[in-house]
Write an enzyme that holds these catalytic residues in place. Structure first.
Site, PDB file in Angstrom:
ATOM      1  N   HIS A  99       0.826  -1.201   0.000  1.00 20.35           N
ATOM      2  CA  HIS A  99       0.000   0.000   0.000  1.00 20.35           C
ATOM      3  C   HIS A  99       0.864   1.256   0.000  1.00 20.35           C
ATOM      4  CE1 HIS A  99       0.999  -0.460   4.257  1.00 20.35           C
ATOM      5  NE2 HIS A  99       0.657   0.816   4.436  1.00 20.35           N
ATOM      6  N   ASP A 101       0.541   5.086   1.776  1.00 20.15           N
ATOM      7  CA  ASP A 101      -0.192   5.616   2.921  1.00 20.15           C
ATOM      8  C   ASP A 101      -1.260   6.625   2.517  1.00 20.15           C
ATOM      9  OD1 ASP A 101       1.156   4.130   4.827  1.00 20.15           O
ATOM     10  OD2 ASP A 101       2.712   5.650   5.124  1.00 20.15           O
ATOM     11  N   HIS A 236       4.709   0.147   0.292  1.00 23.50           N
ATOM     12  CA  HIS A 236       5.467  -0.628   1.266  1.00 23.50           C
ATOM     13  C   HIS A 236       4.606  -1.746   1.825  1.00 23.50           C
ATOM     14  CE1 HIS A 236       3.607   2.706   3.489  1.00 23.50           C
ATOM     15  NE2 HIS A 236       3.586   1.923   4.554  1.00 23.50           N
ATOM     16  N   ARG A 250       5.487   6.649  14.421  1.00 23.68           N
ATOM     17  CA  ARG A 250       5.490   7.152  13.040  1.00 23.68           C
ATOM     18  C   ARG A 250       4.896   8.547  12.965  1.00 23.68           C
ATOM     19  NH1 ARG A 250       1.515   4.400   9.013  1.00 23.68           N
ATOM     20  NH2 ARG A 250       0.221   6.129   9.735  1.00 23.68           N
TER      21      ARG A 250
END
Length: 287
Positions: A99, A101, A236, A250
């Site tokens: 995917h 983000d 990723h 994150r």
């Protein structure tokens, strides 16, 4: 290659990825950031090794060098630091599907910055794929087709959160000018210029091609490593091959509006009574 006596840079794979040693993000200088930024444009994902002492304040400050930091609408956050999302494998923090983000936003994030703070003894690697190389490896007729299409990106989390956006299937990077394929399994629903079955077939081919090994790198994390990836040109995949705990923090940097060629066709208009039964997980919209 070694770029200076202070920072050592090594490529991770032929397709993308560079690892930097000798930079402390707690005391990041302008020249250190410039090096990381240049490597990011050249190699799509940069791993800054040895950041075991990274403070939340320095993590946020690093993100703000790229742009405005996002306050994520539904993921858990680090106490006292709403800019930092906590990724925990024991609490839904496993996303083992390719995917990009948050492409369901009108302006998806331009970059993500992940700091790994706890790792299993073995496993838990992450893979990235270079969507510029994917686009460039398509045949000329297929490139011509996808250059004139858009895609609908959707997320629905019960009744709590829904977001939808339409983006070019091929986007142009605002800093490098390179073109990249911009669809992904997790959030791309369909290509509106095509029938749904045509869209399913084309998207499945593009997804599988994007995931081919020659376009990827795989990174074996060490505690304290920080990864910065260009969300405009990568996908990723967090490999779910471990039994232990994997935790990290994150930050995502707010994005620009993806641009590319204007669509060459109108949205497909189904015939009266035409129906569609999706065979893809995220083909969430019918006619």
């Amino acid at each position: 290659m070694t770029t200076s006596t202070a920072a050592d840079v090594r490529l991770v794979a032929g397709a993308l990825g560079a690892r930097v040693r000798g930079i402390d993000l707690n005391t990041l200088t302008d020249s250190g950031f410039a090096l990381i930024h240049d490597l990011l444009l050249a190699h799509q994902v940069v791993f800054v090794a040895g950041q075991t002492g990274l403070t939340p304040e320095a993590h946020v400050a690093f993100g703000r060098r790229f742009g405005e930091v996002e306050l994520h609408p539904y993921l858990p956050r680090l106490e006292g630091h709403p800019e930092i999302v906590v990724i925990d494998s024991t609490d839904g923090g496993k996303v083992d599907v390719w995917h990009t983000d948050m492409t369901f936003h009108q302006s998806p994030p331009i970059a993500s910055i992940l700091h790994l703070t706890e790792l299993p003894e073995v496993g838990g690697d992450t893979m990235w794929t270079n969507q510029c190389r994917v686009y460039e490896a398509l045949s000329a007729p297929l490139r011509d087709l996808v250059d004139g299409l858009t895609a609908i990106h959707v997320i629905r989390i019960g009744t709590e959160f829904t977001s939808r956006a339409e983006h070019p299937v091929v986007r142009v990077h605002p800093e490098t000018g390179r073109r990249s394929l911009y669809v992904n399994r997790l959030f791309t629903s369909h290509i509106p210029q095509l029938t749904r079955t045509e869209s399913d077939a084309l998207l499945e081919h593009l997804f599988r091609f994007s995931e081919s090994p020659q376009f990827t790198c795989r990174y074996r994390w060490r505690v304290g490593d920080v990864a910065v990836w260009d969300n405009r040109v990568t996908q990723h995949y967090a490999i779910n091959d471990y039994d232990g705990v994997r935790r990290g923090q994150r930050i995502t940097v707010l994005g620009d509006h993806p641009t590319g060629n204007p669509p060459r066709w109108e949205h497909y208009a189904p015939a009266p009574g035409e129906r569609y039964w999706p065979d893809r997980v995220n083909a969430v919209e019918s006619y």
